[in-house]
Design an enzyme around this catalytic site. Structure first.
Site, PDB file in Angstrom:
ATOM      1  N   ASP A 155      68.840  77.331 -10.713  1.00 37.52           N
ATOM      2  CA  ASP A 155      70.092  76.614 -10.536  1.00 37.52           C
ATOM      3  C   ASP A 155      70.192  75.542 -11.607  1.00 37.52           C
ATOM      4  OD1 ASP A 155      72.495  75.944  -9.529  1.00 37.52           O
ATOM      5  OD2 ASP A 155      71.795  75.234  -7.593  1.00 37.52           O
ATOM      6  N   GLU A 156      71.371  74.939 -11.717  1.00 33.72           N
ATOM      7  CA  GLU A 156      71.564  73.888 -12.702  1.00 33.72           C
ATOM      8  C   GLU A 156      72.396  72.775 -12.085  1.00 33.72           C
ATOM      9  OE1 GLU A 156      73.593  75.756 -15.922  1.00 33.72           O
ATOM     10  OE2 GLU A 156      75.546  75.619 -14.962  1.00 33.72           O
TER      11      GLU A 156
END
Length: 488
Positions: free
Chosen positions: A2-3
């Site tokens: 994820d970011e």
């Protein structure tokens, strides 16, 4: 995995106060060396930001064992696009003057996050394929196919310009886990996979603190005909009562876990035809659609936990007149100085049927010896016409003295001076009640309420007498009839 975006402007400003500018260096990779220092000081700020990113990445790896990448720039667009340039486990910093040059290296306009498939198709129809094509395209051409704001936005993005602020995302809309494997073809093995995921998922929900009201099951099936795998999902509502609050911690009992597993396996059988062979390469489980646990002073939990001794429902109905004045009761708690208004339900106007008004009147008593058993309290209908409703409108239920006091009522003086007329009404009988009052319901009311109603019926105000008396028809001197029909 994820970011996430992080705005470190304030932290950079704090570190910049005590920093030695000559010792500042860029941590990780730099997209391109600047020809000269920027007079605004953005280079020094981005150098400190690269040090913050390096510290965060190191801490994530030391505590969790996860490798990460980072992109450091002056806006979200460049930070996102420059991040994977030197992956894995590295970071890249880009200075503002190199933004347009880096954007020109992107071979597709689809690489820009704000451009979707429809916008890409419209751009390709105008032979705008790469980001460099979009940079060279005249703004007037873009305005012919997009709105003026959209055309300016596309042009700015192609040059690496983005003023979108970093906003706090809050808690996730769903909490889920997945387990991938080579293949599973037996129902019992699938149930074991879901059971393990559920145990891990309940830990995450406990840390989140919200109560899930929906569960989603995801499967990845191996299809020999497609020579690939595809995902399918089903979700179902779950009762919040499955989750209990124990010592401030959200928990699920053994029976609650069994209910959840029954729902999960029911969703599984809807996705998979057990009469035929199946091959799964992934199972996923997620809780979605949460409800917050309100625990404040004005929460429903706090309200329901109050020691409400008597709760009665009065249904006041008008059978004779279609015009009813609305009434408002308030329940006052002896432990609180505030007063909560209980507004009446909506009144639906109808020319043929009489209107109905429903109240919920809640009363809280101070001592046990003063309270009659709620099971012995009769609940019925007290039928009053509209004139009597006007007399008793806007009364307030006071829990301290358990008496009805008028709030801006025309019968205020009568209520306060009615002590002399109460002596002959202490027996509680309803001999003086009007014919439209149900005596059985009247006898179930508290004594003080009976006395005040009797006083009101016995001593109507002069304003009510004037209102109830028929009007005398008087001819209007400036009537429309006099205008058209001359008086002889």
């Amino acid at each position: 995995m994820d970011e996430n975006f992080i705005d470190v402007t304030s932290l950079v400003e704090e570190k910049l106060k005590n920093a030695n500018l000559n010792d500042l260096i860029v941590m990780g990779q730099l997209y391109s060396e600047p020809s000269a220092e920027c007079p605004c000081g953005c280079h020094n700020r981005l150098k400190i930001a690269s040090q913050i990113a390096n510290e965060m990445r190191k801490k994530i790896y030391d505590e969790l064992g996860y490798t990460t990448c980072a992109g450091i720039a002056h806006n979200k667009l460049l930070a996102k696009l420059i991040c994977p340039l030197h992956k894995p486990n590295n970071q890249t910093t880009i200075f503002p003057q190199h933004g347009a040059n880096y954007m020109s290296t992107l071979t597709s306009v689809r690489s820009i996050p704000s451009i979707g498939s429809k916008t890409m198709e419209a751009l390709i129809s105008q032979k705008i394929i790469s980001v460099s094509d979009l940079q060279e395209a005249p703004l007037e051409i873009l305005k012919k196919h997009f709105s003026s704001d959209m055309a300016v936005r596309l042009k700015s993005l192609s040059l690496g310009e983005d003023n979108t602020p970093v906003k706090q995302s809050g808690k996730p809309q769903s909490i889920g886990l997945e387990d991938s494997f080579k293949t599973v073809s037996v129902k019992s093995e699938v149930e074991d996979k879901f059971s393990a995921l559920l145990q891990r998922l309940l830990v995450l929900v406990r840390e989140d603190g919200r109560i899930p009201v929906s569960v989603r099951v995801t499967l990845r099936k191996k299809d020999a005909k497609r020579l690939s795998s595809h995902r399918e999902s089903r979700q179902s509502q779950i009762s919040p009562s499955i989750f209990t609050l124990s010592s401030g911690v959200l928990t699920v009992t053994e029976a609650g876990q069994q209910k959840l597993m029954a729902i999960i396996m029911r969703l599984f059988t809807k996705l998979v035809d057990l009469s035929k062979p199946f091959h799964l390469t992934l199972v996923g489980l997620a809780f979605t659609k949460f409800q917050e646990r309100m625990t404040g002073r004005s929460s429903i939990v706090n309200y329901l936990m109050n020691d409400i001794s008597v709760q009665s429902v009065l249904n006041l109905q008008n059978d004779g007149d279609a015009s009813i004045t609305s009434m408002d009761y308030s329940a006052a708690s002896p432990s609180s100085s505030t007063t909560t208004d209980l507004s009446d339900a909506e009144i639906e106007p109808s020319p043929k049927k009489p209107k109905k008004v429903n109240w919920i009147a809640k009363k809280r008593c101070l001592a046990k010896e003063e309270v009659a058993s709620p099971s012995k309290l009769k609940v019925g209908e007290l039928r009053l016409n509209s004139k009597e409703l006007e007399k008793v409108s806007e009364l307030r239920l006071n829990s301290r003295d358990r008496s009805l006091t008028p709030r801006a009522s025309p019968a205020k003086d009568n209520f306060s001076d009615a002590s002399d007329s109460m002596k002959d009404l202490e027996d509680g009988a309803c001999n003086d009640c009007p014919s439209y009052v149900d005596k059985e319901v009247f006898s179930a009311l508290p004594d003080d309420m009976q006395q005040e109603l009797k006083s009101m019926w016995k001593n109507p105000t002069s304003s009510e007498k004037t209102r109830s008396s028929p009007r005398k028809n008087k001819s209007k001197p400036n009537s429309i009839m006099k205008y058209f029909v001359p008086q002889k």
